[in-house]
Write an enzyme that holds these catalytic residues in place. Structure first.
Site, PDB file in Angstrom:
ATOM      1  N   LYS A   1       0.834  -1.208   0.000  1.00 29.73           N
ATOM      2  CA  LYS A   1       0.000   0.000   0.000  1.00 29.73           C
ATOM      3  C   LYS A   1       0.871   1.262   0.000  1.00 29.73           C
ATOM      4  O   LYS A   1       0.634   2.184  -0.784  1.00 29.73           O
ATOM      5  CB  LYS A   1      -0.887  -0.004   1.259  1.00 29.73           C
ATOM      6  CG  LYS A   1      -1.555   1.306   1.569  1.00 29.73           C
ATOM      7  CD  LYS A   1      -2.379   1.232   2.823  1.00 29.73           C
ATOM      8  CE  LYS A   1      -1.658   1.561   4.102  1.00 29.73           C
ATOM      9  NZ  LYS A   1      -1.353   2.982   4.341  1.00 29.73           N
ATOM     10  N   ASN A   2       1.880   1.280   0.877  1.00 33.18           N
ATOM     11  CA  ASN A   2       2.671   2.500   1.035  1.00 33.18           C
ATOM     12  C   ASN A   2       3.616   2.776  -0.132  1.00 33.18           C
ATOM     13  O   ASN A   2       4.187   3.863  -0.211  1.00 33.18           O
ATOM     14  CB  ASN A   2       3.469   2.454   2.347  1.00 33.18           C
ATOM     15  CG  ASN A   2       2.564   2.686   3.545  1.00 33.18           C
ATOM     16  OD1 ASN A   2       1.375   2.959   3.393  1.00 33.18           O
ATOM     17  ND2 ASN A   2       3.117   2.558   4.738  1.00 33.18           N
TER      18      ASN A   2
ATOM     19  N   CYS B   1      -4.114  13.001  13.525  1.00 30.69           N
ATOM     20  CA  CYS B   1      -4.754  11.713  13.257  1.00 30.69           C
ATOM     21  C   CYS B   1      -4.571  10.876  14.503  1.00 30.69           C
ATOM     22  O   CYS B   1      -3.892  11.293  15.435  1.00 30.69           O
ATOM     23  CB  CYS B   1      -4.157  11.048  12.032  1.00 30.69           C
ATOM     24  SG  CYS B   1      -2.561  10.336  12.352  1.00 30.69           S
TER      25      CYS B   1
ATOM     26  N   ARG C   1       1.510  14.389  13.475  1.00 32.83           N
ATOM     27  CA  ARG C   1       1.963  14.201  12.098  1.00 32.83           C
ATOM     28  C   ARG C   1       1.890  15.450  11.227  1.00 32.83           C
ATOM     29  O   ARG C   1       1.123  15.518  10.268  1.00 32.83           O
ATOM     30  CB  ARG C   1       1.176  13.070  11.440  1.00 32.83           C
ATOM     31  CG  ARG C   1       1.404  11.741  12.096  1.00 32.83           C
ATOM     32  CD  ARG C   1       0.524  10.687  11.512  1.00 32.83           C
ATOM     33  NE  ARG C   1       1.216   9.850  10.558  1.00 32.83           N
ATOM     34  CZ  ARG C   1       0.654   8.834   9.930  1.00 32.83           C
ATOM     35  NH1 ARG C   1      -0.608   8.545  10.143  1.00 32.83           N
ATOM     36  NH2 ARG C   1       1.338   8.098   9.093  1.00 32.83           N
TER      37      ARG C   1
ATOM     38  N   ASP D   1       5.319   0.344  11.901  1.00 32.91           N
ATOM     39  CA  ASP D   1       4.109  -0.327  11.402  1.00 32.91           C
ATOM     40  C   ASP D   1       4.032  -1.811  11.801  1.00 32.91           C
ATOM     41  O   ASP D   1       3.033  -2.461  11.512  1.00 32.91           O
ATOM     42  CB  ASP D   1       4.018  -0.198   9.866  1.00 32.91           C
ATOM     43  CG  ASP D   1       3.604   1.206   9.445  1.00 32.91           C
ATOM     44  OD1 ASP D   1       3.246   2.015  10.316  1.00 32.91           O
ATOM     45  OD2 ASP D   1       3.644   1.493   8.225  1.00 32.91           O
TER      46      ASP D   1
ATOM     47  N   ARG E   1      -8.339  -0.526   5.228  1.00 28.05           N
ATOM     48  CA  ARG E   1      -7.504   0.480   4.560  1.00 28.05           C
ATOM     49  C   ARG E   1      -6.190  -0.133   4.107  1.00 28.05           C
ATOM     50  O   ARG E   1      -5.580   0.349   3.156  1.00 28.05           O
ATOM     51  CB  ARG E   1      -7.185   1.635   5.526  1.00 28.05           C
ATOM     52  CG  ARG E   1      -8.370   2.513   5.833  1.00 28.05           C
ATOM     53  CD  ARG E   1      -7.934   3.695   6.661  1.00 28.05           C
ATOM     54  NE  ARG E   1      -6.769   4.323   6.051  1.00 28.05           N
ATOM     55  CZ  ARG E   1      -5.916   5.120   6.682  1.00 28.05           C
ATOM     56  NH1 ARG E   1      -6.096   5.392   7.946  1.00 28.05           N
ATOM     57  NH2 ARG E   1      -4.900   5.649   6.055  1.00 28.05           N
TER      58      ARG E   1
HETATM   59  C1  UD1 Z   1       4.621   6.771   6.505  1.00 29.37           C
HETATM   60  C2  UD1 Z   1       3.759   5.546   6.306  1.00 29.37           C
HETATM   61  C3  UD1 Z   1       3.282   5.011   7.643  1.00 29.37           C
HETATM   62  C4  UD1 Z   1       4.464   4.782   8.582  1.00 29.37           C
HETATM   63  C5  UD1 Z   1       5.354   6.001   8.672  1.00 29.37           C
HETATM   64  C6  UD1 Z   1       6.633   5.766   9.456  1.00 29.37           C
HETATM   65  C7  UD1 Z   1       2.780   5.993   4.123  1.00 29.37           C
HETATM   66  C8  UD1 Z   1       1.572   6.331   3.341  1.00 29.37           C
HETATM   67  N1  UD1 Z   1       2.627   5.922   5.473  1.00 29.37           N
HETATM   68  O1  UD1 Z   1       3.803   7.770   7.126  1.00 29.37           O
HETATM   69  O2  UD1 Z   1       2.576   3.794   7.414  1.00 29.37           O
HETATM   70  O3  UD1 Z   1       3.979   4.461   9.869  1.00 29.37           O
HETATM   71  O4  UD1 Z   1       5.730   6.453   7.352  1.00 29.37           O
HETATM   72  O5  UD1 Z   1       7.358   4.729   8.883  1.00 29.37           O
HETATM   73  O6  UD1 Z   1       3.837   5.749   3.582  1.00 29.37           O
HETATM   74  N2  UD1 Z   1       7.042  14.514  10.734  1.00 29.37           N
HETATM   75  C9  UD1 Z   1       7.146  15.860  11.019  1.00 29.37           C
HETATM   76  N3  UD1 Z   1       7.067  16.749   9.971  1.00 29.37           N
HETATM   77  C10 UD1 Z   1       6.882  16.362   8.683  1.00 29.37           C
HETATM   78  C11 UD1 Z   1       6.767  14.989   8.410  1.00 29.37           C
HETATM   79  C12 UD1 Z   1       6.854  14.083   9.458  1.00 29.37           C
HETATM   80  O7  UD1 Z   1       7.310  16.253  12.169  1.00 29.37           O
HETATM   81  O8  UD1 Z   1       6.801  17.216   7.795  1.00 29.37           O
HETATM   82  C13 UD1 Z   1       7.147  13.520  11.834  1.00 29.37           C
HETATM   83  C14 UD1 Z   1       5.853  12.762  12.077  1.00 29.37           C
HETATM   84  O9  UD1 Z   1       4.982  13.449  12.916  1.00 29.37           O
HETATM   85  C15 UD1 Z   1       6.376  11.462  12.675  1.00 29.37           C
HETATM   86  C16 UD1 Z   1       7.712  11.249  11.961  1.00 29.37           C
HETATM   87  O10 UD1 Z   1       8.073  12.515  11.437  1.00 29.37           O
HETATM   88  O11 UD1 Z   1       6.610  11.620  14.050  1.00 29.37           O
HETATM   89  C17 UD1 Z   1       7.685  10.260  10.828  1.00 29.37           C
HETATM   90  O12 UD1 Z   1       6.572  10.526   9.998  1.00 29.37           O
HETATM   91  P1  UD1 Z   1       6.534  10.176   8.441  1.00 29.37           P
HETATM   92  O13 UD1 Z   1       7.671   9.284   8.083  1.00 29.37           O
HETATM   93  O14 UD1 Z   1       6.378  11.436   7.675  1.00 29.37           O
HETATM   94  O15 UD1 Z   1       5.196   9.350   8.356  1.00 29.37           O
HETATM   95  P2  UD1 Z   1       4.267   9.292   7.106  1.00 29.37           P
HETATM   96  O16 UD1 Z   1       5.093   9.535   5.898  1.00 29.37           O
HETATM   97  O17 UD1 Z   1       3.055  10.105   7.343  1.00 29.37           O
END
Ligand code: UD1
Length: 417
Positions: free
Chosen positions: A22-23, A116, A121, A304, A396
């Site tokens: 999915k990701n 969320c 996030r 995950d 999902r």
């Molecule tokens: C993706 C995955 C999710 C997985 C996560 C971590 C997808 C669609 N989802 O989520 O399944 O659990 O990676 O491996 O690929 N953060 C910030 N600022 C930003 C971006 C992130 O502070 O601009 C923080 C987030 O709050 C979190 C951490 O960085 O604490 C990691 O988040 P991130 O890797 O961005 O998660 P997703 O990409 O949303």
């Protein structure tokens, strides 16, 4: 709302076909916006998140055909550059249209995702990176509005490892003018799969699979055909099912080379693991041993898989510590597992688990995608019947989960509600 009735099911045995990730599929679907040519994606999982993105892109004018596990896209005539709140609030990954839209069309309006269930996030890194590439960004009425005549190459050091942040900036950089260096990039296999697809589309990317991606922008990308990498989290979830139920499962169409940290913990828990290029066999003949776990960016142990290994530790021999370092609120399965008889103490981001020999069926509530999977696993081990409510979270991210598990001996029934 649909529910799953999970009956006590031990000694799962047989083969399960692992679906596409999915990701990985989500960002690659968004990459279809980067070209006016046709993009054909194979091994796409039939999941609610993919359908949500299909609707979002369809609403923008992208022509999409989805049959079986093949999805084809034509974004020659994009008519809207807006990702509305109704999509982004149901699926955060909708924010992945931001980079491609600004890169190809010079404009995008994407709703801010908001909080969320598993944490705040934010998307500040996505915004910071696009600004460094010359985009003018304002936040207005809950929307990110980004504008740029053509993005320019830049050196961007991300403050933390972010998966979708890296993907968004990578998709923006491929059409930018000049060289973009993305430092502290996520190295998750799903990022790598996106990079491979972009390269097939004509992008110039060096450092794929490392934390420094060097992207030389091109004027235009073309179509291609790509098969989505196997879902390491789905495979990992079934591997834990084999371990917990003292079963013997062979996961076909898997990519064990992307699952190193998961496999290491399975072996430590006492499982016999056999790896091939495209399969993983996991067999367990005794009660699992508890394993300490700390979640970190790839290649370390993935957040995950934290909830699923929590269930394993709940029924394992011994006590264990689990430390969640990626998300601040990712222990929502703990109270539900405790209602089934698990012994877990949480202090901040650390959970201490004392393994028990018995869990009891109960009515529990799924709170997020992977938490739901941990409850299904616990339900199979528990005596009696476990009713898992709110399984839309599960739908999902897991394709036909009850069919896949029932085919190897589980007894799980979906009740339509
Ligand atoms: C993706 C995955 C999710 C997985 C996560 C971590 C997808 C669609 N989802 O989520 O399944 O659990 O990676 O491996 O690929 N953060 C910030 N600022 C930003 C971006 C992130 O502070 O601009 C923080 C987030 O709050 C979190 C951490 O960085 O604490 C990691 O988040 P991130 O890797 O961005 O998660 P997703 O990409 O949303």
């Amino acid at each position: 709302m649909d529910k799953l009735i999970v009956n006590h099911s031990m000694n799962l045995k047989g083969d399960i076909r692992v679906s596409g990730a999915k990701n990985a599929a989500l960002p690659i679907v968004c990459a279809s916006l980067l070209t006016a040519d046709q993009l054909v994606l194979k091994n796409v999982p039939q999941l609610k998140d993919i359908y949500t993105l299909e609707k979002l892109l369809g609403g923008m004018g992208v022509k999409i055909d989805f049959s079986g596990d093949v999805m084809s896209f034509n974004a020659a005539e994009v008519t809207s550059l807006v990702a509305p709140y109704e999509f982004v609030k149901t699926m955060r990954a909708s924010v992945l249209v931001l980079g491609p839209l600004v890169a190809r069309f010079g404009y995008a309006e994407v709703s801010l995702p908001g909080g969320c269930a598993i944490g705040a996030r934010p998307v500040d890194q996505h915004i910071k990176g696009l600004e460094a590439m010359g985009a003018e960004i304002v936040i207005e009425h809950g929307y990110i509005k980004a504008k740029a005549s053509r993005l320019k190459g830049a050196r961007i050091v991300m403050d933390m490892v972010t998966v979708t942040g890296t993907e968004n900036l990578l998709m923006a950089a491929v059409l930018a003018d000049g060289v973009t260096i993305l430092e502290n990039s996520a190295r998750e296999p799903e990022v790598t799969d996106l990079a491979h697809c972009l390269i097939k589309m004509g992008a110039k990317i060096d450092g794929v699979g490392t934390d420094t991606l060097v992207v030389t922008g091109v004027e235009k990308l073309h179509g291609c055909e790509h098969s989505v990498v196997a879902d390491r989290i789905e495979a990992g979830t079934f591997a834990v099912a084999a371990a917990i139920t003292q079963g013997d499962l062979t996961l076909t169409h898997a990519r064990p080379d992307t699952m190193g940290a998961i496999i290491e913990k399975l072996i430590r828990s006492g499982a016999t693991v056999t790896e091939g290029n495209d399969f993983l066999r996991v067999a367990m003949s005794t009660r699992p041993q508890s394993v300490d776990i700390k979640t970190l960016p790839y290649p370390a142990f993935p957040t995950d898989m934290q909830a699923q290994f929590m269930t394993l530790n709940c029924v394992a021999d011994g006590a264990s510590y689990m430390t969640e370092t990626i998300f601040e609120n990712r222990y929502m399965h703990v109270p539900e597992l405790c209602r089934m008889g698990a012994k877990i103490d949480v202090d901040g981001n650390i959970a201490m688990i004392r393994g028990v020999t018995q869990l009891h069926g109960a009515e529990v509530m799924a709170t997020d995608l992977r938490a739901s999977a941990s409850l299904v696993l616990a339900g199979m081990y528990a005596e009696g019947q476990t009713k898992v409510d709110r399984i839309y979270h599960l739908d999902r991210g897991y394709e036909h989960i009850e069919h896949k598990l029932n085919n190897v001996g589980a007894n799980i029934v979906r009740v339509k509600g």
